[in-house]
Structures are given as structure tokens and as C-alpha cells.
Scaffold this active site. Sequence first.
Site, PDB file in Angstrom:
ATOM      1  CG  HIS A   1      -6.098  -2.779   1.968  1.00 33.14           C
ATOM      2  ND1 HIS A   1      -5.468  -2.486   0.529  1.00 33.14           N
ATOM      3  CD2 HIS A   1      -5.136  -1.949   2.665  1.00 33.14           C
ATOM      4  CE1 HIS A   1      -4.542  -1.478   0.646  1.00 33.14           C
ATOM      5  NE2 HIS A   1      -4.243  -1.026   1.900  1.00 33.14           N
TER       6      HIS A   1
ATOM      7  CB  SER B   1      -0.943  -0.102   1.277  1.00 32.19           C
ATOM      8  OG  SER B   1      -2.061   0.929   1.149  1.00 32.19           O
TER       9      SER B   1
END
Length: 262
Positions: A234, A98
Site C-alpha cells: 500500500h 489512498s
Amino acid sequence: MELPETNRMETVINCFKKSPDAVARLICFPWAGGGSIHYARWGKVLNSSTEVFAVKLPGRESRTKEPFFQNMQQIVDEVIGVLLPVLKEKPFALFGHSFGAFTSFAVADALKRLHNLEPVHIFLSGASAPYSETRIKAPKRSDLSDEDFLKWLISIGGTPPELLANPEVLKLFLPALKADLHVVENYRCNKPDSPLLSCSVTCFDGKEDIPHDLQAWKSITSGDFTVRMFDGSHFYLKDSGNEKIILDYVTKQVETSEMDYV
């Protein structure tokens, strides 16, 4: 007052298992709001041929009294300032999830441009390339009110419910997360006209996460480019089954790269 080099290294890098005889190093960059522990413990899991350095950013862990960085250049300058001598010693790879994918790329880009140093492999997880349309059009979250910010946080998954339910802990956690998102939301780079790097690049992502433009990362290298998808959202990489697959893959790739490097 400048800290002596060893102290600076300990300030910026968390290394659970020092392996002076390791043939390569894996440098890991935290996700937004994240610390270094998740990656540092990989040093005890991977075999001793790879030493793991987990980057610690200001404003958290042992650096809580330091102000957050405001931009990507500060992160790049600090990491390279501390690591450059050791990166010249032996092959290294970079891993980032990320926000950490952006910092990995920014560091790799600067190392190549300024010092003609290149990793043997870059592992980029859970992020679109910074110059992709998907990334440029992504809504800015760092300016949201805490309440709206939390709603968004819950919607992407991966934040422990006990953390969200504990206002005191949240108060400590939110500023770091917002600061890192501010950095990434204001990070700009153009799509390379030609690949700057020649190392292999692997992108990882969770199948249930919001779609990321992983293919756009292909423009950064003339080397091999691979995408691997995992079950999960995620934070798919926190799942122990996924983590094992990732670490086996990383080990194999780094060890193979070492042979080419030599």
C-alpha cells in the site's frame, strides 16, 4: 473570527519552498491519518518550475486543536476556499494517495462544476474509483475497536513498527486515521454519465497491495488515461526508488501539460 487570507493559507497549506516564478503548482492531498510533510519536502526535490503545496487537514500537525472534518464537503470547501485565487493564476496538477485520491477527485470535481477550472493533470494513487463496485463493497474500518483496527493496519503494511509499539504515539495517530476513514467510507458519488474533466489522469498503485479498480477512474475524463504499477504494497510510494520514478514522471507530465496549457 475569520483569519486573514495569508494566515488561512499557512494554516491549510504547507509549502517548504516558495517559488513565485514557478510555471505550475502541484497540490498534494494526504493519505488517511497522514500529515503534509511527506509531500511538502517534494518541493525541495522537484525543480523550481513546479511549486508544491501540501494540504494540512484539521486535527494534526499545527492544527491539532481543531476538530476533525466529518465529511468530504468540508474538505472540499476549505481547500477551494483557500486555494481558488492562486489556482486561477497558473496551471496546477493534483496528487493524492489512498484517501488523498478521493479528496483530489472531489476537489477537481467541484472546481470544474462550480468554477470551470480544471487541473492540467490528476495523479491518483492506491485507490479504487469511489463509485466502483470494489469501493462500494469495501468493508468499513472506522468503526472497528482499536485492537481490531490495529490488526487491519498491520496487515496492509506501511505503518512503522515503532509507531505500533508505542501506545502514546498511537493514541495520537489513531483518531486522525479513523476520522479520515470515516470521511471516505461515507463519501458517495455516482459514476459520471459522461466525463466532466478533459485533463490527463494517471493512476499509480503497488503490485502487492489489495487490488484496486483503477480502470474505473477512466470515466472521470475524456483526456489521456494511464496506469503505472510499482513494486511494493500500500505504501509503495515511500520507497525511495519508487518515489524517484514517480517524481520524474510527475515533473515530465506537468511540464508537458504546461506547454499545452500555454
